[in-house]
Design an enzyme around this catalytic site. Structure first.
Site, PDB file in Angstrom:
ATOM      1  CG  ASP A 222      -2.254   0.691   0.930  1.00  0.00           C
ATOM      2  OD1 ASP A 222      -2.165   1.895   0.611  1.00  0.00           O
ATOM      3  OD2 ASP A 222      -3.347   0.114   1.033  1.00  0.00           O
ATOM      4  CG  HIS A 245      -0.695   1.745  -3.432  1.00  0.00           C
ATOM      5  ND1 HIS A 245      -1.968   1.468  -3.003  1.00  0.00           N
ATOM      6  CD2 HIS A 245      -0.303   0.665  -4.150  1.00  0.00           C
ATOM      7  CE1 HIS A 245      -2.331   0.262  -3.446  1.00  0.00           C
ATOM      8  NE2 HIS A 245      -1.334  -0.244  -4.134  1.00  0.00           N
TER       9      HIS A 245
END
Ligand SMILES: *[C@@H]1O[C@H](CO)[C@@H](O)[C@H](O)[C@H]1NC(C)=O
Ligand SMILES: *[C@@H]1O[C@H](CO)[C@@H](O)[C@H](O)[C@H]1NC(C)=O
Length: 396
Positions: A222, A245
Site C-alpha cells: 500500500d 502506492h
C-alpha cells in the site's frame, strides 16, 4: 538484577555506571534474557518483554533494554507510560517473530504498541517478522471472518521518540504508525512486504508534529508513507519506495471535522514501479480540513503510474459520496526537480472541484516522459504556475 557477562553492551553499561557511581545519573541495563525470554523462537516470550519494560519504566534515570541476537516469539504488547525513567533505549539485535496463528496478533490493533511514553529509542539491527502472508491469504480468499490485522509498531500520544535501524518484515496491516506524537526521528529503517499485500502501509503519520523520516527503504503493498489529518512540520528525505502506492497525503475528508495538514517536505525520493509518486488525495465529501505548504523536491520516477497527482474527487465505486465534492482546501504545493518515467500517458494530474479550487500549485523543473515521448498533463479546477522547464507541458 543479573548481568550476563558475555554481553558487550552490558559490560559497557556497567563500566559507565561504575565511572559515574559518584554522580546521580546512571544507565541501568535490562537484558530480556534475564527476564526469562527464550532466544530460540519456539517459546512464548511476551511476558519477559513486558517484565523488562516494567522494570525499565519503573527505574529513575536512563535505562537500557537489550534484546540480543536470537529469535523471540512474542504476541501483542502494550508498552505504557508514564515512566519514571527520563530515557529508555531499547536495542534489538534479534528477530521478534509473531505467533504462527495470525489470529493472535490479528485480533489486536497493534503488535508492539508504545502509548504515552517520552524519550524512548528503539534501535538495532533486529527484525520484526509479523508473518503477515497467512492473514493476507485469508483476506484474498474473500472471507469476512478474517481479522483486520495488527500494526507492527505503533506510537500513540508519545514524545521524543527515535527509531533507528531495524527491519519490519511482512506486517499484517500498517508497518509503523505515528499517531498523536511530537518530535519523532526515524532513520535507516527497512520495510518489506509483498507488492500485493493488502493495507500494508509502510509508515502512517497523523495528528503529529515535528516528525522526521530519513534514509528509509520501503517495499510494500500500500502507501509507502501515508500522511493523515493533523500532520504538521513533517520532513521526509532519502526514501526509496516500490513496490507500493507512493507517498500520499490522504485520504483526507473522511470526517466532517478534520485537522489540516501543513508544512510537509518530501525530498530526494526514488519511486520504482509504484502506483503513485507524489499524491494528495481527498474523498469527495464535505470537511473543514486543508493541505498547505507542501514541498515535493528532487524526486526520481521510474515507471510510475501516476507520478504527480492531486485527486480531490476520490469516491471509489461511487459509494459514500455520490454527488458531493471535497471540502478540503489545497493551497501552496510545490513540485521541484521531478524527473523520470511515467508508465501511463498522463504523468501530471490535478483533479480538483469547482467549489474548492486547488490554488498556489507550482511546477518547476519537471521532466516526465512516457515511452520516450512527452507525457500529458490533466488539469481541472486548478490555479498555479509553471517555472523553467516543465515537461509534459503544464496545463496550469
Ligand atoms: C516546517 O517544518 C520544518 C521541519 O520539518 C521546520 O524546521 C520549520 O521550522 C517549519 N516551518 C514553519 C514555518 O513552521
Ligand atoms: C528529459 O528527460 C528525457 C528522458 O530522460 C531526456 O532525454 C531529456 O534530455 C530531458 N530533457 C531535458 C531538457 O532535460
Amino acid at each position: 538484577m543479573k548481568l550476563s557477562g558475555c554481553n558487550l553492551p552490558g559490560i559497557i553499561v556497567m563500566a559507565f555506571v561504575m565511572l559515574n557511581s559518584s554522580s546521580t545519573s546512571a544507565i541501568t541495563n535490562f537484558n530480556v534474557l534475564n527476564f526469562g525470554a527464550i532466544p530460540t523462537g519456539g517459546t512464548d516470550s511476551t511476558d519477559s518483554f513486558l517484565k523488562a519494560w516494567n522494570a525499565a519504566c519503573g527505574t529513575a534515570d536512563s535505562t537500557f533494554i537489550y534484546v540480543p541476537k536470537g529469535r523471540y516469539l512474542v504476541g501483542p504488547l502494550a508498552f505504557k507510560g508514564q515512566c519514571k525513567s527520563s530515557q529508555i533505549i531499547i536495542r534489538i539485535d534479534g528477530t521478534i517473530v509473531a505467533p504462527l496463528d495470525y489470529g493472535v496478533l490479528g485480533k489486536s490493533n497493534n503488535w508492539f504498541s508504545f502509548e504515552d511514553v517520552s524519550g524512548v529509542s528503539i534501535i538495532g539491527r533486529g527484525t520484526f517478522d509479523a508473518k503477515g502472508p497467512s492473514l493476507w491469504a485469508c483476506k484474498a480468499s474473500n472471507s469476512n471472518s478474517c481479522p483486520s490485522g495488527a500494526t507492527t509498531l505503533s506510537f500513540t500520544n508519545s514524545n521524543n521518540i527515535r527509531i533507528n535501524g531495524l527491519k519490519s518484515l511482512n506486517s499484517q496491516m500498517f508497518h509503523i504508525v505515528i499517531n498523536g506524537c511530537q518530535n519523532v526521528h526515524l532513520k535507516g529503517v527497512k520495510i518489506i512486504a509483498a507488492g500485493n499485500s493488502p493495507n500494508t502501509d509502510g509508515i502512517h503519520v497523523q495528528l503529529s508534529r515535528n516528525v522526521e523520516i530519513l534514509s528509509t527503504s520501503i517495499k510494500t503493498g500500500d502507501d509507502c508513507i501515508s500522511i493523515g489529518p493533523g500532520t504538521e512540520n513533517l520532513w521526509i528525505e532519502q526514501i526509496t519506495c516500490g513496490p507500493g502506492h507512493g507517498i500520499s497525503i490522504g485520504s483526507l475528508a473522511k470526517d466532517l471535522k478534520e485537522e489540516g495538514v501543513q508544512n510537509v517536505t518530501v525530498k530526494k525520493t526514488v519511486f520504482s514501479n509504484t502506483q503513485n509518486g507524489l499524491r494528495i488525495k481527498s474523498w469527495a465529501r464535505p470537511s473543514n480540513g486543508y493541505v498547505q505548504g507542501v514541498r515535493f523536491i528532487d524526486s526520481v520516477m521510474k515507471n510510475v503510474q501516476n507520478p504527480i497527482m492531486i485527486d480531490q474527487n476520490y469516491c471509489p465505486n461511487n459509494e459514500n459520496c455520490p454527488g458531493q465534492v471535497s471540502g478540503i482546501k489545497i493551497n501552496d504545493i510545490v513540485y521541484e526537480d521531478i524527473r523520470g518515467t511515467s508508465s501511463t500517458p498522463i504523468a501530471i494530474k490535478f483533479d480538483c472541484n469547482d467549489k474548492n479550487l486547488c490554488t498556489g500549485i507550482k511546477l518547476q523543473n519537471v521532466n516526465l516522459t512516457y515511452l520516450n515521448k512527452a507525457a500529458q498533463s490533466f488539469c481541472s479546477n486548478v490555479v498555479g504556475k509553471a517555472i523553467n522547464l516543465v515537461r509534459p507541458n503544464s496545463c496550469l
